[in-house]
Design an enzyme around this catalytic site. Structure first.
Site, PDB file in Angstrom:
ATOM      1  N   ASP A 288      -2.984   4.832  -2.279  1.00  0.00           N
ATOM      2  CA  ASP A 288      -4.046   5.367  -1.423  1.00  0.00           C
ATOM      3  C   ASP A 288      -4.456   6.777  -1.874  1.00  0.00           C
ATOM      4  O   ASP A 288      -3.606   7.652  -2.041  1.00  0.00           O
ATOM      5  CB  ASP A 288      -3.501   5.429   0.007  1.00  0.00           C
ATOM      6  CG  ASP A 288      -4.550   5.727   1.045  1.00  0.00           C
ATOM      7  OD1 ASP A 288      -5.438   4.881   1.211  1.00  0.00           O
ATOM      8  OD2 ASP A 288      -4.492   6.802   1.663  1.00  0.00           O
TER       9      ASP A 288
ATOM     10  N   GLU B 290      -6.326   4.042  -5.865  1.00  0.00           N
ATOM     11  CA  GLU B 290      -7.591   4.221  -5.157  1.00  0.00           C
ATOM     12  C   GLU B 290      -8.051   5.643  -5.420  1.00  0.00           C
ATOM     13  O   GLU B 290      -7.306   6.587  -5.115  1.00  0.00           O
ATOM     14  CB  GLU B 290      -7.449   3.995  -3.649  1.00  0.00           C
ATOM     15  CG  GLU B 290      -8.786   4.025  -2.938  1.00  0.00           C
ATOM     16  CD  GLU B 290      -8.713   4.470  -1.498  1.00  0.00           C
ATOM     17  OE1 GLU B 290      -7.772   5.188  -1.130  1.00  0.00           O
ATOM     18  OE2 GLU B 290      -9.597   4.069  -0.718  1.00  0.00           O
TER      19      GLU B 290
ATOM     20  N   ASP C 224       0.855  -1.181   0.000  1.00  0.00           N
ATOM     21  CA  ASP C 224       0.000   0.000   0.000  1.00  0.00           C
ATOM     22  C   ASP C 224       0.899   1.241   0.000  1.00  0.00           C
ATOM     23  O   ASP C 224       1.797   1.351   0.848  1.00  0.00           O
ATOM     24  CB  ASP C 224      -0.873  -0.002   1.264  1.00  0.00           C
ATOM     25  CG  ASP C 224      -2.274   0.501   0.996  1.00  0.00           C
ATOM     26  OD1 ASP C 224      -3.239  -0.150   1.408  1.00  0.00           O
ATOM     27  OD2 ASP C 224      -2.388   1.556   0.328  1.00  0.00           O
TER      28      ASP C 224
ATOM     29  N   HIS D  54     -11.097  -2.924   3.483  1.00  0.00           N
ATOM     30  CA  HIS D  54     -11.005  -2.595   4.911  1.00  0.00           C
ATOM     31  C   HIS D  54     -11.806  -1.350   5.271  1.00  0.00           C
ATOM     32  O   HIS D  54     -11.871  -0.972   6.452  1.00  0.00           O
ATOM     33  CB  HIS D  54      -9.530  -2.402   5.282  1.00  0.00           C
ATOM     34  CG  HIS D  54      -8.907  -1.267   4.555  1.00  0.00           C
ATOM     35  ND1 HIS D  54      -8.648  -1.297   3.191  1.00  0.00           N
ATOM     36  CD2 HIS D  54      -8.531  -0.041   4.968  1.00  0.00           C
ATOM     37  CE1 HIS D  54      -8.147  -0.141   2.816  1.00  0.00           C
ATOM     38  NE2 HIS D  54      -8.045   0.644   3.879  1.00  0.00           N
ATOM     39  N   ASP D  55     -12.371  -0.691   4.261  1.00  0.00           N
ATOM     40  CA  ASP D  55     -13.164   0.526   4.499  1.00  0.00           C
ATOM     41  C   ASP D  55     -14.655   0.297   4.343  1.00  0.00           C
ATOM     42  O   ASP D  55     -15.440   1.219   4.606  1.00  0.00           O
ATOM     43  CB  ASP D  55     -12.778   1.625   3.491  1.00  0.00           C
ATOM     44  CG  ASP D  55     -11.375   2.155   3.697  1.00  0.00           C
ATOM     45  OD1 ASP D  55     -10.778   2.628   2.710  1.00  0.00           O
ATOM     46  OD2 ASP D  55     -10.868   2.069   4.830  1.00  0.00           O
TER      47      ASP D  55
HETATM   48  O1  TEU Z   1      -9.512   5.611   2.039  1.00  0.00           O
HETATM   49  C1  TEU Z   1      -9.904   6.712   1.234  1.00  0.00           C
HETATM   50  C2  TEU Z   1     -11.307   7.016   1.447  1.00  0.00           C
HETATM   51  O2  TEU Z   1     -11.923   7.686   0.679  1.00  0.00           O
HETATM   52  C3  TEU Z   1     -11.923   6.474   2.664  1.00  0.00           C
HETATM   53  O3  TEU Z   1     -11.816   7.478   3.626  1.00  0.00           O
HETATM   54  C4  TEU Z   1     -13.344   6.079   2.416  1.00  0.00           C
HETATM   55  O4  TEU Z   1     -14.001   7.091   1.720  1.00  0.00           O
HETATM   56  C5  TEU Z   1     -14.018   5.904   3.702  1.00  0.00           C
HETATM   57  O5  TEU Z   1     -13.161   5.178   4.504  1.00  0.00           O
HETATM   58  C6  TEU Z   1     -15.326   5.204   3.476  1.00  0.00           C
HETATM   59  O6  TEU Z   1     -15.932   5.018   4.727  1.00  0.00           O
HETATM   60  C7  TEU Z   1      -8.107   5.426   2.102  1.00  0.00           C
HETATM   61  C8  TEU Z   1      -7.847   4.198   2.958  1.00  0.00           C
HETATM   62  O7  TEU Z   1      -8.395   3.052   2.315  1.00  0.00           O
HETATM   63  C9  TEU Z   1      -8.481   4.444   4.303  1.00  0.00           C
HETATM   64  O8  TEU Z   1      -8.377   3.275   5.127  1.00  0.00           O
HETATM   65  C10 TEU Z   1      -7.771   5.616   4.962  1.00  0.00           C
HETATM   66  O9  TEU Z   1      -8.441   5.920   6.171  1.00  0.00           O
HETATM   67  C11 TEU Z   1      -7.785   6.836   4.049  1.00  0.00           C
HETATM   68  O10 TEU Z   1      -7.498   6.559   2.687  1.00  0.00           O
HETATM   69  C12 TEU Z   1      -6.704   7.815   4.497  1.00  0.00           C
HETATM   70  O11 TEU Z   1      -5.451   7.244   4.233  1.00  0.00           O
END
Ligand code: TEU
Length: 577
Positions: A213, A272, A105, A345-346
Site C-alpha cells: 500500500d 501501489e 495487503d 476498491h478505490d
Molecule cells: O490508496 C492510496 C491512494 O492513493 C488512494 O487514497 C487513492 O488515491 C484514492 O483512494 C483515490 O480515490 C491506498 C489504499 O488502496 C486505500 O484504500 C487507502 O485508503 C489508502 O492507501 C491509505 O491506506
C-alpha cells in the site's frame, strides 16, 4: 515441481491473472452483514471456475476500521469481524490445493493510531518509540493546536491538514491519510526491522506475496518543507517531500534483501504507487533492480480528474485513459512490467465510468478485452467479472467511505446535490457494495443487514444469472483468462499500437517471432465505426480468435463496443510447408 501447478514458468507470475477480494464486501458466512474469510472459502469455486491464479486480499488484520482496515492495529492477526488465524490458514491451504496463490495487503506507510507501536510512541517525548513516527513541535511563533501551527502546510489525501495535535506532549504527528493513520518513520532502522520481521512471519505462514500500500510514500524529506498552495486552496501540496523520492529505491532493495532473497519460491511483489512515472516504474520493476515485480500506476485512472484532483471532474475520459495505457505499454516494453487494471476498491466501476450503461454488457466486455490483451499482469476486482456498476447513492447516510465523507464535509462552494453527484460518479463506495452472487434481495452476500447497501439496479448482474450463459460478461472474462493461459503471445508478444483515423477505434498487435501475432481491434464507442484503412499496416491474413459479440464483418465495420482478437495466419499453420 512447484507447490502450485496452475501457472508455471520462470517467474511463475508472468502469465498469471490476479483477483482482488475486498473481504468486507465479498461473502458473509455468519450473517453479521460483513464479509469474512469463511465466506471467501465458500466461494473459491467461483474463482477456480473463472481461471484465477492469484488471490489478493485487502486487509484482514485487526483494525478500528477507520479506513476499512487500511489502519492496522496488529500486523500479525485477523480482525474478529473477518475470522481468525486458523481460518486464514484454512483459506491459504485451500487456495494452494487448487493450485492458486494468495497475496496479502501490506500497509506499512502508516499504522492505526491504536497500534501498540503508536500508543508507545505517543506515551511521551522520551518514549523509545517516539521516533518510530513523525513528531514535530508547533510551527515557530505559534501555539500548539491553533490554526497555522501545523509543522507544514500540507493537505492530506482525505482533505484537511496532515498533522494532528497531541495535547499531552504538545507536539503534532504526521498522517498523510486519516488522523487515525499516523505515518511510520522509515528512516528508523528499528521500524524497518520490525516490518521485515512481520513480512517473514507471514511468508513462513504460507502466503505467496504482498501488495504494498502506497509504498512510494514511505520516504519523507526530513526537512519537512512546506508545499506550493494552488489557487483556491488553503493548504499546500507537500508531495515533493514525500512522493516517489529516490530513497524509496534503496528501501525497497533493502526489503528485497532482508525478506525475499532466500525464499525458495518467487514471492510476488506489487507496489501501489500513486503518481509514479513510467521511468520510475521501469527502475522499480526491472528485475535487475531487485525491488518489485510490478507497480500500480494511477495515470489512466486520473484521466478524468480535473486540476483539483478526483473530485474536480475533468474533461478527459476513455480516449485519454487508453492513450495513457498505450504509453505505459511502450514505456515498459523493454524494461520492467505492467500491472493492468480498470477497477479496485478505490475506483468507481469502469463500466459506469468509461462504458455505456445503455450498452452495459458490450461495453463491459470490450473494456475487458482491450485491457486483458495488453502486456502485463491483469487484475480482476471482485464484481468486475460480472459487470457490476456504480451505485446511485441517494443520501450521505448511504455512504461509508471516509474519503467521500471528508470530501462532503469539506466540499466548499458545492451544493449538497452537486457534491453527492460527484461522489456518485467518483466515490470509492461504488466499488465496495456487496458482491452480487444472485438476484435475491440481499444479492446472496449476507443473511443479515449488509454494512453497506446492495446496488439497487442490478438485473442480470450476478454470478448465478451469468454462470451458465455463454454470452455473459462472466463467460467473456473466463475466455480472456483462458486465452492468456493458452496463448504465449498474450504474455510475451510485443505491443504495437496501430494509429487509426477514428479516435474511438483502438487497434494494436502483440507480435512474436516468425511473424506470429495477435491483432486486437476495438470500437470503444456507442456508434458504428468503418474500419477502412486502419488495418492497412497490420500485414497478413487474420483468423478470428475471440469476439465479445457474435462475429460480424469486423475487418470492415465494427458495431458499437465490438472488440475482436485475431491471430495472424502464418505459412505452415495449416500443416502445409
Ligand atoms: O490508496 C492510496 C491512494 O492513493 C488512494 O487514497 C487513492 O488515491 C484514492 O483512494 C483515490 O480515490 C491506498 C489504499 O488502496 C486505500 O484504500 C487507502 O485508503 C489508502 O492507501 C491509505 O491506506
Amino acid at each position: 515441481m512447484s507447490l502450485h501447478d496452475r501457472v508455471a514458468g520462470d517467474p511463475w507470475w508472468r502469465n498469471a491473472v490476479v483477483y482482488q477480494v475486498y473481504p468486507r464486501s465479498f461473502a458473509d458466512s455468519d450473517g453479521d452483514g460483513v464479509g469474512d474469510l469463511r465466506g471467501i472459502i465458500q466461494r473459491l469455486d467461483h474463482l477456480d471456475d473463472l481461471g484465477i491464479d492469484v488471490l489478493w486480499l485487502s486487509p484482514i488484520y485487526p483494525s478500528p476500521q477507520d479506513d476499512n482496515g487500511y489502519d492496522i492495529s496488529d500486523y500479525r492477526g485477523v480482525d474478529p469481524v473477518f475470522g481468525d488465524l486458523e481460518t486464514l490458514d484454512e483459506l491459504i491451504a485451500d487456495v494452494h490445493r487448487r493450485g492458486m496463490r494468495i497475496v496479502l495487503d501490506l500497509v506499512v506507510n502508516h499504522t492505526s493510531d491504536e497500534h501498540p507501536w503508536f500508543e508507545e510512541s505517543r506515551s511521551g517525548l522520551d518514549s523509545p518509540k517516539r521516533d518510530w513516527y513523525w513528531w514535530r513541535p508547533p510551527r515557530l511563533g505559534h501555539r500548539g493546536g491553533e490554526p497555522g501551527a501545523e509543522p507544514t502546510n500540507w493537505e492530506g489525501f482525505f482533505s484537511g491538514s496532515t498533522w494532528e495535535f497531541d495535547e499531552a506532549s504538545g507536539e503534532y504527528f504526521l498522517h498523510l491519510f486519516s488522523r487515525k493513520q499516523p505515518d511510520l518513520n522509515w528512516e528508523h532502522p528499528a521500524v524497518r526491522s520490525a516490518v521485515y520481521d512481520m513480512m517473514r512471519w507471514w511468508l513462513d505462514r504460507g502466503i505467496d506475496g504482498f501488495r504494498m500500500d502506497v509504498i512510494n510514500l514511505i520516504s519523507k524529506d526530513p526537512a519537512l518543507p512546506d508545499g506550493p498552495v494552488a489557487p483556491g486552496r488553503s493548504l499546500g501540496d507537500g508531495s515533493a517531500a514525500y512522493l516517489g523520492r529516490e530513497r524509496v529505491h534503496s528501501l525497497l532493495r533493502e526489503m528485497h534483501r532482508e525478506v525475499f532473497t532466500d525464499r525458495t519460491e518467487h514471492i510476488l511483489t506489487i507496489g501501489e504507487m500513486p503518481g509514479v512515472r513510467i521511468d520510475q516504474a521501469a527502475d522499480h520493476t526491472d528485475p535487475a533492480s531487485n525491488e518489485l515485480d510490478m507497480v500500480f500506476q494511477f495515470e489512466h485512472v486520473g484521466a478524468d480528474h480535473g486540476p483539483g484532483g478526483k473530485w474536480d471532474l475533468g474533461s478527459g475520459g476513455l480516449r485519454e485513459a487508453i492513450d495513457v495505457l498505450c504509453r505505459w505499454q511502450d514505456g515498459l516494453a523493454d524494461r520492467g512490467w505492467n500491472s493492468l487494471y480498470w477497477n479496485n476498491h478505490d475506483q468507481p466501476r469502469v463500466v459506469s465510468r468509461f462504458g455505456d450503461p445503455e450498452r452495459w454488457r458490450d461495453s463491459a466486455t470490450a473494456l475487458a478485452t482491450v485491457l486483458h490483451l495488453q502486456r502485463g499482469t491483469p487484475f480482476v476486482y471482485q464484481g468486475e467479472e460480472i459487470g457490476m456498476t456504480n451505485t446511485p447513492f441517494a443520501s450521505v447516510d448511504e455512504l461509508r467511505d471516509i474519503e467521500s465523507l471528508r470530501f462532503l464535509d469539506d466540499a466548499a462552494g458545492l451544493s449538497a446535490a452537486e457534491a453527492l453527484g460527484r461522489v456518485h460518479r467518483m466515490g470509492r463506495d461504488n466499488a465496495r457494495t456487496p458482491m452480487q452472487w444472485d438476484a435475491s434481495p440481499g444479492a446472496g452476500f449476507s443473511s443479515g443487514t449488509p454494512w453497506i447497501g446492495v446496488t439497487p439496479d442490478r438485473a442480470g448482474i450476478s454470478v448465478a444469472e451469468q454462470r451458465t450463459d455463454p454470452t455473459s460478461v462472466l463467460a467473456h472474462y473466463r475466455r480472456l483468462i483462458a486465452l492468456r493461459h493458452d496463448e504465449p503471445l498474450v504474455t510475451d508478444g510485443r505491443f504495437r499500437r496501430i494509429t487509426t483515423d477514428a479516435p474511438d477505434l483502438l487497434v494494436f498487435t502483440r507480435e512474436g517471432e516468425h511473424d506470429a501475432a495477435l491483432l486486437v481491434i476495438a470500437n470503444l464507442s456507442s456508434e458504428h465505426i468503418e474500419v477502412g484503412e486502419s488495418l492497412a499496416t497490420a500485414e497478413g491474413d487474420w483468423e478470428l480468435v475471440l469476439s465479445n459479440l457474435d462475429p460480424g464483418d469486423w475487418m470492415t465495420r465494427l458495431r458499437p463496443w465490438e472488440a475482436v482478437v485475431a491471430r495472424r495466419v502464418v505459412a505452415g499453420d495449416d500443416g502445409t510447408t
